[in-house]
Design a protein around this motif. Structure first.
Motif, PDB file in Angstrom:
ATOM      1  N   ASN A 388       0.833  -1.202   0.000  1.00 12.20           N
ATOM      2  CA  ASN A 388       0.000   0.000   0.000  1.00 12.20           C
ATOM      3  C   ASN A 388       0.867   1.251   0.000  1.00 12.20           C
ATOM      4  OD1 ASN A 388      -2.337  -1.546   0.071  1.00 12.20           O
ATOM      5  ND2 ASN A 388      -2.386  -1.617   2.305  1.00 12.20           N
ATOM      6  N   GLU A 389       0.207   2.413  -0.198  1.00 12.97           N
ATOM      7  CA  GLU A 389       0.932   3.677  -0.124  1.00 12.97           C
ATOM      8  C   GLU A 389       1.425   3.892   1.305  1.00 12.97           C
ATOM      9  OE1 GLU A 389       1.851   5.604  -2.446  1.00 12.97           O
ATOM     10  OE2 GLU A 389       0.714   4.806  -4.134  1.00 12.97           O
ATOM     11  N   PRO A 390       2.573   4.497   1.498  1.00 15.33           N
ATOM     12  CA  PRO A 390       3.354   5.204   0.475  1.00 15.33           C
ATOM     13  C   PRO A 390       4.364   4.342  -0.282  1.00 15.33           C
ATOM     14  CG  PRO A 390       4.345   5.553   2.609  1.00 15.33           C
ATOM     15  CD  PRO A 390       3.118   4.709   2.850  1.00 15.33           C
ATOM     16  N   PHE A 391       4.520   3.051   0.101  1.00 22.63           N
ATOM     17  CA  PHE A 391       5.591   2.245  -0.487  1.00 22.63           C
ATOM     18  C   PHE A 391       5.209   1.685  -1.857  1.00 22.63           C
ATOM     19  CE2 PHE A 391       5.949   1.604   4.230  1.00 22.63           C
ATOM     20  CZ  PHE A 391       6.983   2.496   4.406  1.00 22.63           C
ATOM     21  N   ALA A 392       4.013   1.118  -1.964  1.00 20.48           N
ATOM     22  CA  ALA A 392       3.466   0.677  -3.256  1.00 20.48           C
ATOM     23  C   ALA A 392       4.341  -0.336  -3.989  1.00 20.48           C
ATOM     24  CB  ALA A 392       3.194   1.886  -4.156  1.00 20.48           C
ATOM     25  N   TYR A 412      15.787  -1.879   6.590  1.00 17.63           N
ATOM     26  CA  TYR A 412      16.731  -1.110   5.776  1.00 17.63           C
ATOM     27  C   TYR A 412      15.976  -0.244   4.763  1.00 17.63           C
ATOM     28  CZ  TYR A 412      20.894  -0.421   2.770  1.00 17.63           C
ATOM     29  OH  TYR A 412      21.932   0.098   2.027  1.00 17.63           O
ATOM     30  N   TYR A 413      15.012  -0.865   4.107  1.00 18.61           N
ATOM     31  CA  TYR A 413      14.199  -0.168   3.102  1.00 18.61           C
ATOM     32  C   TYR A 413      13.454   1.018   3.730  1.00 18.61           C
ATOM     33  CZ  TYR A 413      10.123   0.477   0.013  1.00 18.61           C
ATOM     34  OH  TYR A 413       9.133   1.000  -0.766  1.00 18.61           O
ATOM     35  N   LYS A 414      12.830   0.784   4.886  1.00 17.94           N
ATOM     36  CA  LYS A 414      12.061   1.842   5.537  1.00 17.94           C
ATOM     37  C   LYS A 414      12.961   2.975   6.016  1.00 17.94           C
ATOM     38  CE  LYS A 414       8.081  -0.859   7.113  1.00 17.94           C
ATOM     39  NZ  LYS A 414       7.314  -1.324   8.297  1.00 17.94           N
ATOM     40  N   ALA A 415      14.171   2.646   6.442  1.00 12.95           N
ATOM     41  CA  ALA A 415      15.106   3.688   6.888  1.00 12.95           C
ATOM     42  C   ALA A 415      15.481   4.611   5.729  1.00 12.95           C
ATOM     43  CB  ALA A 415      16.356   3.042   7.483  1.00 12.95           C
ATOM     44  N   GLN A 424      13.919  18.257   2.406  1.00 13.48           N
ATOM     45  CA  GLN A 424      13.127  19.290   1.740  1.00 13.48           C
ATOM     46  C   GLN A 424      13.604  19.562   0.315  1.00 13.48           C
ATOM     47  OE1 GLN A 424      13.186  22.713   4.310  1.00 13.48           O
ATOM     48  NE2 GLN A 424      11.818  21.774   5.823  1.00 13.48           N
ATOM     49  N   ASP A 425      14.890  19.386   0.062  1.00 18.75           N
ATOM     50  CA  ASP A 425      15.436  19.693  -1.272  1.00 18.75           C
ATOM     51  C   ASP A 425      15.484  18.467  -2.180  1.00 18.75           C
ATOM     52  OD1 ASP A 425      17.278  18.513   0.377  1.00 18.75           O
ATOM     53  OD2 ASP A 425      18.998  19.661  -0.364  1.00 18.75           O
ATOM     54  N   PHE A 426      14.787  17.409  -1.792  1.00 19.84           N
ATOM     55  CA  PHE A 426      14.790  16.187  -2.594  1.00 19.84           C
ATOM     56  C   PHE A 426      13.763  16.290  -3.716  1.00 19.84           C
ATOM     57  CE2 PHE A 426      13.102  11.764  -3.159  1.00 19.84           C
ATOM     58  CZ  PHE A 426      14.199  11.275  -3.848  1.00 19.84           C
ATOM     59  N   LYS A 427      14.173  15.880  -4.949  1.00 18.54           N
ATOM     60  CA  LYS A 427      13.276  15.904  -6.102  1.00 18.54           C
ATOM     61  C   LYS A 427      13.010  14.465  -6.544  1.00 18.54           C
ATOM     62  CE  LYS A 427      15.430  20.221  -7.616  1.00 18.54           C
ATOM     63  NZ  LYS A 427      16.222  20.880  -8.687  1.00 18.54           N
ATOM     64  N   PRO A 428      11.898  13.889  -6.116  1.00 17.30           N
ATOM     65  CA  PRO A 428      11.644  12.476  -6.427  1.00 17.30           C
ATOM     66  C   PRO A 428      11.461  12.181  -7.906  1.00 17.30           C
ATOM     67  CG  PRO A 428       9.709  13.489  -5.439  1.00 17.30           C
ATOM     68  CD  PRO A 428      10.813  14.477  -5.322  1.00 17.30           C
ATOM     69  N   GLY A 429      11.119  13.206  -8.692  1.00 16.50           N
ATOM     70  CA  GLY A 429      10.944  12.968 -10.122  1.00 16.50           C
ATOM     71  C   GLY A 429       9.677  12.194 -10.421  1.00 16.50           C
ATOM     72  N   SER A 430       9.614  11.619 -11.632  1.00 21.30           N
ATOM     73  CA  SER A 430       8.400  10.922 -12.067  1.00 21.30           C
ATOM     74  C   SER A 430       8.306   9.511 -11.501  1.00 21.30           C
ATOM     75  CB  SER A 430       8.356  10.858 -13.600  1.00 21.30           C
ATOM     76  OG  SER A 430       9.503  10.169 -14.098  1.00 21.30           O
ATOM     77  N   LYS A 431       9.427   8.943 -11.044  1.00 23.11           N
ATOM     78  CA  LYS A 431       9.416   7.583 -10.521  1.00 23.11           C
ATOM     79  C   LYS A 431       8.850   7.552  -9.112  1.00 23.11           C
ATOM     80  CE  LYS A 431      13.302   5.803 -13.223  1.00 23.11           C
ATOM     81  NZ  LYS A 431      14.637   5.146 -13.179  1.00 23.11           N
ATOM     82  N   HIS A 432       8.051   6.530  -8.822  1.00 26.20           N
ATOM     83  CA  HIS A 432       7.494   6.365  -7.488  1.00 26.20           C
ATOM     84  C   HIS A 432       8.641   6.075  -6.513  1.00 26.20           C
ATOM     85  CE1 HIS A 432       5.225   4.842  -4.097  1.00 26.20           C
ATOM     86  NE2 HIS A 432       4.119   5.307  -4.669  1.00 26.20           N
ATOM     87  N   LEU A 433       8.724   6.862  -5.451  1.00 29.67           N
ATOM     88  CA  LEU A 433       9.853   6.756  -4.536  1.00 29.67           C
ATOM     89  C   LEU A 433       9.946   5.372  -3.894  1.00 29.67           C
ATOM     90  CD1 LEU A 433      12.217   8.029  -3.075  1.00 29.67           C
ATOM     91  CD2 LEU A 433      10.617   8.942  -1.368  1.00 29.67           C
ATOM     92  N   GLY A 434       8.814   4.821  -3.457  1.00 34.74           N
ATOM     93  CA  GLY A 434       8.833   3.504  -2.812  1.00 34.74           C
ATOM     94  C   GLY A 434       9.340   2.424  -3.740  1.00 34.74           C
ATOM     95  N   LYS A 435       8.917   2.454  -5.001  1.00 37.29           N
ATOM     96  CA  LYS A 435       9.354   1.449  -5.966  1.00 37.29           C
ATOM     97  C   LYS A 435      10.826   1.648  -6.330  1.00 37.29           C
ATOM     98  CE  LYS A 435       4.757   0.728  -7.969  1.00 37.29           C
ATOM     99  NZ  LYS A 435       3.928   0.801  -9.188  1.00 37.29           N
ATOM    100  N   LEU A 436      11.262   2.905  -6.413  1.00 36.52           N
ATOM    101  CA  LEU A 436      12.663   3.192  -6.719  1.00 36.52           C
ATOM    102  C   LEU A 436      13.575   2.615  -5.630  1.00 36.52           C
ATOM    103  CD1 LEU A 436      14.820   4.845  -8.397  1.00 36.52           C
ATOM    104  CD2 LEU A 436      14.467   6.651  -6.695  1.00 36.52           C
TER     105      LEU A 436
END
Length: 579
Positions: A388-392, A412-415, A424-436
């Motif tokens: 589920n979100e937010p990890f997906a 490790y993944y959750k950390a 704040q200055d992170f740009k996740p882009g078009s890729k889903h962060l959890g899947k990346l």
């Protein structure tokens, strides 16, 4: 000596109470105070020992399966499992000796373990807690009053000539396991498997066979380190209808035992062993067919293959006019067949009787409530959280994350996710962060560790380093190719103090600034590459092989040293061929 009935009546129940954060009995209270005061010395704790090589057990599951093994609609299949797991306990069930996994032979043995005459068993209270955790995780009813029995049989790995178990009155019963799509079943397929009972019992000693040599004949040695270690036996109802469902059930039981911390080691390390009971009956006829037990299976694959082979064997016997004998069989994984070990024992053969030296066990409801409130998340809960979100994550990746390394990759993944999602200055882009993060944790990092034979426990890349690497990747400071090269360096250097930004600068991995598809330097490189492969270029222009554009894109990226991202290189190549 008083008669057995008088001795049983004279026994006082064992009641567990809370004392200084531990569950103890009144008779142990003085000992506990001495332990807290430091005046009582006990043997040092050592790793948990492996499970027994095997011993006879009775089959008490009755009932009928609700389905049939696929491939033969004439027969209904009934399968039940008996799983024996080594409890996560520092000491043995009825002696002060520490459990062990690889200690020198016969170095973890108390007088009771060796059956020294006159030594009586004394229940170790801490062994009860992981057993209750397992039963609670299986949604069992915890019986307030339970008792111990003796199961008599003679074998070299059983010094007492009997095994202490809970045949008549187990401490837990009436549980269940739900199999669904998370366990590999179809989207709408849900199967409930009953847990008839969960009981505690002793482990046996370990038999070590030594082949003959020029000086000595073949012989079998006995190591008593394992004798008396605490086991929990989980007995399912015969509600499994196929080998596939039996394998899924066993996998789930193992994962629940690990997640609940009731047992540390699974089948791959010898901490869990399984016996299966298989019978067939013609559809429409009442009752069950004659049960056959296959003993000492040490892998999920062995369980599935042995059930399938036994079903075929029983069908062949029945269809040729023969009758199935109640027997115990052993599995030969190399030949893919089972062989008869002995005729099936029953309750009479084992001469079960209550143990006159052990009082009944009374489990207070407050202990059960405490364990329920502190039970760790179980596999289904963790899987659904990751999906589920937010990890997906996909079901496949989520299951891999949970199954590998006892769930250590989940933490490790959750950390990493927590680190990146709070920048704040992170740009996740078009890729889903959890899947990346899932892809880099499982595939990129996991693949490199596997290729270099590094266990996850020794993972040299910290969660903070991986978060920094993905931060630079998503913010465009490094391309995907060079991010992988940076990861190679992190795995090789094995230094948690290395900063990713310094690594990128030192090895010149930073992204090269460009003006996109109008960058003159990129256009010159692309022109040169296209001129080197005129035939391929003509095939692209003529439309015969348009996919060859990827060949030129890849070569352009290599020519830039991986410092220009793939999208920019793609735009330059597209522009060159459309001109």
């Amino acid at each position: 000596m008083p008669p057995l009935s008088s001795a049983l009546k004279a026994r006082r129940p064992l009641v567990l109470s809370r004392y200084r954060g531990q569950w103890v009995c009144p008779s142990c209270l003085t000992q506990s105070r001495r332990l807290h005061a430091g005046t009582l010395k006990t043997p040092s704790q050592s790793p948990i020992s492996p499970p027994p090589a095997g011993q006879p057990r009775s089959v008490r599951s009755e009932g009928k399966s609700s389905g049939k093994e696929s491939g033969n609609s004439k027969w209904e299949v009934t399968v039940g499992l008996e799983i024996h797991a080594q409890l996560n306990a520092p000491r043995k069930l009825f002696s002060y000796a520490a459990t062990s996994f690889n200690a020198p032979p016969n170095s973890r043995v108390a007088p009771f373990d060796a059956s020294i005459p006159g030594i009586q068993p004394k229940l170790n209270i801490p062994t009860i807690v992981p057993a209750i955790r397992a039963a609670v995780a299986f949604d069992c009813r915890i019986n307030r009053r339970s008792s111990f029995d003796r199961k008599h049989y003679f074998y070299k790995d059983q010094p007492n000539g009997y095994q202490i178990t809970q045949f008549y009155h187990p401490f837990a019963s009436d549980g269940k396991i739900i199999l669904n799509e998370l366990d590999g079943l179809g989207p709408s397929e849900v199967i409930e498997i009953g847990i008839k009972q969960v009981q505690m019992e002793q482990d046996t000693a370990k038999s070590i066979f030594q082949p003959s040599t020029e000086d000595t004949p073949a012989r079998t040695l006995v190591d008593l380190n394992r004798a008396g270690s605490a086991l929990v036996e989980i007995i399912t109802t015969p509600s499994l209808k196929s080998s596939k469902h039996a394998a899924a059930c066993l996998k789930k039981i193992q994962s629940i035992l690990k997640a609940s911390t009731a047992a540390i080691d699974g089948m791959e390390k010898g901490g869990v062993r399984c016996d299966v009971n298989v019978s067939i009956q013609e559809k429409g006829l009442p009752g069950l067919g004659r049960r056959v037990e296959i003993k000492n299976l040490n892998s999920v694959k062995a369980v599935q293959e042995s059930i399938e082979a036994e079903i075929k064997r029983q069908i062949a016997v029945r269809e040729s006019g023969g009758e199935i004998e109640g027997e115990t069989r052993g599995w030969d994984a190399v030949k893919g067949e089972s062989k008869k070990l002995r005729s099936k024992e029953g309750e009479v053969d084992y001469r079960y009787k209550p143990d006159a030296e052990l009082p009944p066990l009374i489990i207070e409801e407050s202990l059960v409530n405490h364990i329920k409130s502190t039970l760790p998340p179980l596999p289904d809960q963790i899987l659904r959280e990751l999906m589920n979100e937010p990890f997906a994550l996909t079901l496949k990746d989520a299951r891999t994350m949970v199954d590998l390394d006892d769930g250590a990759r989940v933490d490790y993944y959750k950390a990493i996710y927590k680190d990146l999602s709070t920048r704040q200055d992170f740009k996740p882009g078009s890729k889903h962060l959890g899947k990346l993060i899932g892809n880099w944790t499982l595939h990129e990092l996991g693949g490199r560790l596997a290729a270099t034979f590094i266990a996850w426990l020794d993972n040299p890349v910290t969660a903070a380093q991986m978060a920094d690497l993905l931060f630079n990747l998503q913010n465009g400071m490094v391309t995907a190719g060079n991010a992988k090269r940076a990861l190679d360096h992190l795995v090789t250097f094995n230094d948690s103090n290395i900063r990713v930004t310094e690594l990128i600068q030192e090895y010149d991995l930073a992204t090269r600034p460009t003006e996109g598809e109008d960058d003159e330097g990129l256009i010159k490189l692309a022109t040169h590459i296209i001129s080197e492969y005129p035939e391929k270029a003509e095939q692209v222009r003529s439309g015969k092989k348009p996919n060859l554009k990827n060949f030129f894109i890849g070569n352009l990226m290599k020519a830039t040293g991986g410092k220009v991202d793939v999208q920019t290189c793609k735009k330059v190549i597209e522009k060159m061929f459309s001109a």
